[in-house]
Motif scaffolding. Structure first.
Motif, short mmCIF file in Angstrom:
data_model
loop_
_atom_site.label_atom_id
_atom_site.label_comp_id
_atom_site.label_asym_id
_atom_site.label_seq_id
_atom_site.Cartn_x
_atom_site.Cartn_y
_atom_site.Cartn_z
N LEU A 32 -11.67 1.80 7.53
CA LEU A 32 -10.84 1.05 6.59
C LEU A 32 -11.56 -0.19 6.08
CD1 LEU A 32 -7.35 1.44 8.30
CD2 LEU A 32 -8.16 2.56 6.22
N GLY A 33 -12.49 -0.73 6.90
CA GLY A 33 -13.29 -1.85 6.45
C GLY A 33 -14.18 -1.49 5.28
N ARG A 34 -14.41 -0.20 5.11
CA ARG A 34 -15.21 0.28 3.98
C ARG A 34 -14.34 0.80 2.84
NH1 ARG A 34 -17.99 0.05 8.45
NH2 ARG A 34 -20.25 -0.22 8.39
N VAL A 35 -13.03 0.72 3.03
CA VAL A 35 -12.09 1.01 1.93
C VAL A 35 -11.81 -0.26 1.15
CG1 VAL A 35 -9.75 1.78 1.35
CG2 VAL A 35 -11.05 2.98 3.13
N SER A 36 -11.30 -1.30 1.88
CA SER A 36 -11.04 -2.60 1.24
C SER A 36 -10.63 -3.61 2.31
CB SER A 36 -9.92 -2.50 0.19
OG SER A 36 -8.67 -2.26 0.81
N GLU A 37 -10.75 -4.90 1.98
CA GLU A 37 -10.29 -5.94 2.90
C GLU A 37 -8.78 -5.88 3.06
OE1 GLU A 37 -11.52 -10.00 2.65
OE2 GLU A 37 -13.59 -9.48 2.13
N THR A 38 -8.08 -5.47 2.03
CA THR A 38 -6.63 -5.35 2.11
C THR A 38 -6.23 -4.29 3.12
OG1 THR A 38 -6.40 -6.02 -0.21
CG2 THR A 38 -4.51 -4.93 0.81
N ALA A 39 -6.88 -3.12 3.05
CA ALA A 39 -6.60 -2.05 4.01
C ALA A 39 -6.93 -2.49 5.43
CB ALA A 39 -7.40 -0.79 3.66
N LEU A 40 -8.02 -3.25 5.57
CA LEU A 40 -8.43 -3.76 6.88
C LEU A 40 -7.37 -4.71 7.43
CD1 LEU A 40 -10.78 -3.71 8.92
CD2 LEU A 40 -11.76 -5.65 7.70
N GLY A 41 -6.89 -5.62 6.58
CA GLY A 41 -5.87 -6.56 7.03
C GLY A 41 -4.54 -5.89 7.31
N ALA A 42 -4.14 -4.94 6.46
CA ALA A 42 -2.87 -4.24 6.65
C ALA A 42 -2.87 -3.43 7.93
CB ALA A 42 -2.60 -3.33 5.46
N SER A 43 -4.00 -2.82 8.26
CA SER A 43 -4.07 -2.03 9.50
C SER A 43 -3.97 -2.91 10.73
CB SER A 43 -5.37 -1.21 9.53
OG SER A 43 -6.51 -2.05 9.68
N ALA A 44 -4.38 -4.17 10.59
CA ALA A 44 -4.25 -5.12 11.71
C ALA A 44 -2.79 -5.39 12.01
CB ALA A 44 -4.96 -6.43 11.37
N VAL A 45 -2.04 -5.75 10.98
CA VAL A 45 -0.61 -6.06 11.15
C VAL A 45 0.15 -4.82 11.62
CG1 VAL A 45 1.49 -6.77 9.95
CG2 VAL A 45 -0.68 -7.92 9.45
N ALA A 46 -0.04 -3.70 10.92
CA ALA A 46 0.68 -2.48 11.25
C ALA A 46 0.27 -1.92 12.60
CB ALA A 46 0.44 -1.43 10.16
N GLY A 47 -1.03 -1.99 12.89
CA GLY A 47 -1.52 -1.45 14.16
C GLY A 47 -0.97 -2.18 15.36
N VAL A 48 -0.91 -3.50 15.29
CA VAL A 48 -0.38 -4.27 16.41
C VAL A 48 1.12 -4.05 16.57
CG1 VAL A 48 -0.01 -6.60 17.31
CG2 VAL A 48 -2.20 -6.01 16.31
N LEU A 49 1.84 -3.90 15.45
CA LEU A 49 3.27 -3.60 15.55
C LEU A 49 3.50 -2.25 16.21
CD1 LEU A 49 6.17 -4.38 14.99
CD2 LEU A 49 5.94 -3.42 12.69
N TYR A 50 2.67 -1.26 15.86
CA TYR A 50 2.79 0.06 16.51
C TYR A 50 2.51 -0.05 18.01
CZ TYR A 50 1.93 4.77 18.09
OH TYR A 50 1.99 5.93 18.82
N ILE A 51 1.50 -0.82 18.38
CA ILE A 51 1.18 -0.98 19.80
C ILE A 51 2.35 -1.62 20.54
CG2 ILE A 51 -0.32 -2.16 21.46
CD1 ILE A 51 -2.59 -1.89 19.39
N ALA A 52 3.04 -2.58 19.91
CA ALA A 52 4.21 -3.20 20.53
C ALA A 52 5.29 -2.16 20.80
CB ALA A 52 4.75 -4.32 19.64
N ILE A 53 5.50 -1.25 19.84
CA ILE A 53 6.48 -0.17 20.02
C ILE A 53 6.02 0.79 21.11
CG2 ILE A 53 7.54 1.81 18.88
CD1 ILE A 53 7.31 0.16 16.24
N TYR A 54 4.74 1.15 21.07
CA TYR A 54 4.16 2.04 22.08
C TYR A 54 4.30 1.48 23.49
CZ TYR A 54 0.17 3.78 24.88
OH TYR A 54 -0.63 4.26 25.90
N MET A 55 4.23 0.16 23.61
CA MET A 55 4.27 -0.47 24.92
C MET A 55 5.63 -0.33 25.61
SD MET A 55 1.52 -1.60 26.16
CE MET A 55 -0.18 -1.84 25.64
#
Length: 440
Positions: A32-55
């Protein structure tokens, strides 16, 4: 039980499992870092929220793991199956409830917290697919609890390879649209993770029937499912579930605060997060080993060996952390290039990655000590330690990011606050010996 050889035999398959989980994270971030900085940033927010749910599901499995390890130490093997069966059924049902709650609550939550419209839309696009993965990841962690609890963790090695390989292949195919697959961008990363978790579940299910004496342990006898057993697991797990959810949820707020500083700081933070979780793997594997061996020692009636074992684990994790810290601190640019080719983004990452490098030393010790507290079975105390630590942590993050609006590397120094506080309080509790009165 606590020999170096046994510690290694238990830890290294867990380590390989963590490698697989983090290959998922690293490949998602790198692609995603090679797609765009926006995709990189969005995956950070969304990824951590998913991990919180997974936990939530993972936290329940930790209660099951502690009980399985305790029964394993007592050589009460038939009881292990009863615990496993109830935990597996509960987590499957729990996944359905969590899925429905997430589908309804996540969009308005993201709308409320995220300022950038681009970050918001891409984060939702990712989570719309990623959330389906809990139907595989929630049962997967129960299989993991079983194998870690009985200290037969080698199966996790192959499951790690299955997870990593599946995710890398489908990330490449679906993010970039290769070999006739649709080009889905950030949504492709979410879908690839579902395939990876599904393949892992299939492998663990088949392996358990093929290689484990299911009759000996009483596995998959769902006629023996009882509310009483589930309640005993839940009573032990509830504080772990809240602890993990609040801990990762707080990290989600950390990313939200960073997002308020701009898309570039958020992109550098996602790279820092990815490398941070990668460097944490040896310490996390040893922390899981500490948890299960502390529980096994208590189950075997050897409480007097717990503190010498804790001191031994501290020495091991700090010795392992030192070279990781030194290499990362000396060559941050090399690690940043894993995730991006943008020279200005690489330069912006350097201060963050150096803070990450030093924080690993604190993380290794704090994680081992805190996991040992959970291994004693006193999850209420562990929860209270976590909550108190998070108060200091969030105070620091809010003040530096929102009030002072300081450099992102200064905000990242919150990791020193977190691991220093949690490790110090955990050690004081273990040293007090109050855990010896706990019976589960």
């Amino acid at each position: 039980m606590t020999s170096n050889k046994n510690i290694f035999n238990i830890s290294y398959p867990i380590f390989l499992t963590l490698i697989a989980q983090n290959i998922v994270n690293v490949t998602d971030t790198a692609f995603l870092g090679r797609v765009s900085e926006t995709a990189l940033g969005a995956s950070a927010v969304a990824g951590v929220l998913y991990i919180a749910i997974y936990m939530l599901g993972f936290g329940f499995s930790q209660g099951a793991q502690i009980l399985i390890a305790r029964r394993n130490g007592e050589r009460n093997y038939p009881r292990i199956g009863v615990i496993f069966n109830n935990a597996l059924l509960f987590n499957l049902l729990f996944a359905g409830l969590v899925f429905l709650a997430a589908k309804s609550a996540v969009p308005p939550l993201m709308n409320l917290l995220v300022q950038s419209e681009n970050i918001h839309s891409q984060a939702i696009e990712y989570l719309d697919w990623r959330i389906y993965g809990i139907f595989f990841s929630f049962p997967n962690v129960i299989f993991r609890a079983f194998y870690v609890g009985i200290t037969k963790t080698r199966v996790l090695t192959v499951s790690a390879i299955v997870t990593a390989t599946t995710n890398v292949i489908f990330d490449y195919l679906l993010i970039f649209g290769k070999f006739g697959f649709p080009e889905m961008g950030i949504a492709g990363a979410g879908m690839a993770s579902i395939f990876a978790e599904g393949a892992t579940f299939l492998y663990l299910f088949i392996y358990t029937f093929a290689k484990i004496d299911v009759r000996f342990y009483g596995l998959f006898r769902f006629a023996e499912v009882s509310f009483k057993t589930t309640k005993s697991i839940f009573d032990l797990s509830i504080f772990i579930m809240f602890q993990y959810f609040i801990s990762i949820g707080t990290w989600f707020l950390f990313f939200i605060f960073i997002e308020h500083l701009g898309e570039r700081p958020l992109a550098t933070t996602n790279i820092g997060r990815s490398l941070y979780t990668l460097l944490m793997m040896p310490g996390s594997a040893l922390a899981t080993t500490s948890n299960t061996l502390v529980s096994n020692l208590i189950g075997a009636g050897e409480k007097e060996k717990v503190m010498p074992f804790v001191h031994k684990m501290l020495r091991i994790v700090l010795i392992l952390a030192l070279p990781l810290t030194a290499i990362t601190f000396a060559f941050p640019e090399a690690f940043a290039r894993i995730y991006t080719d943008d020279p200005s983004l690489i330069e912006a990452c350097v201060p963050v990655l150096r803070v990450v490098a030093v924080s690993m030393f604190f993380c290794a010790a704090g994680n081992a000590l805190f996991s040992s507290v959970a291994g004693t079975g006193n999850t209420r105390t562990a929860f209270l330690i976590e909550v108190l630590t998070l108060f200091f942590y969030m105070t620091y993050v809010y003040y530096t990011a929102i009030v002072l609006r300081t450099d992102v590397s200064i905000v990242w120094m919150s990791e020193f606050v977190y691991w220093g506080a949690i490790g110090g309080m955990a050690y004081m509790y273990l040293k007090s010996g109050k855990w010896k009165k706990r019976v589960i």
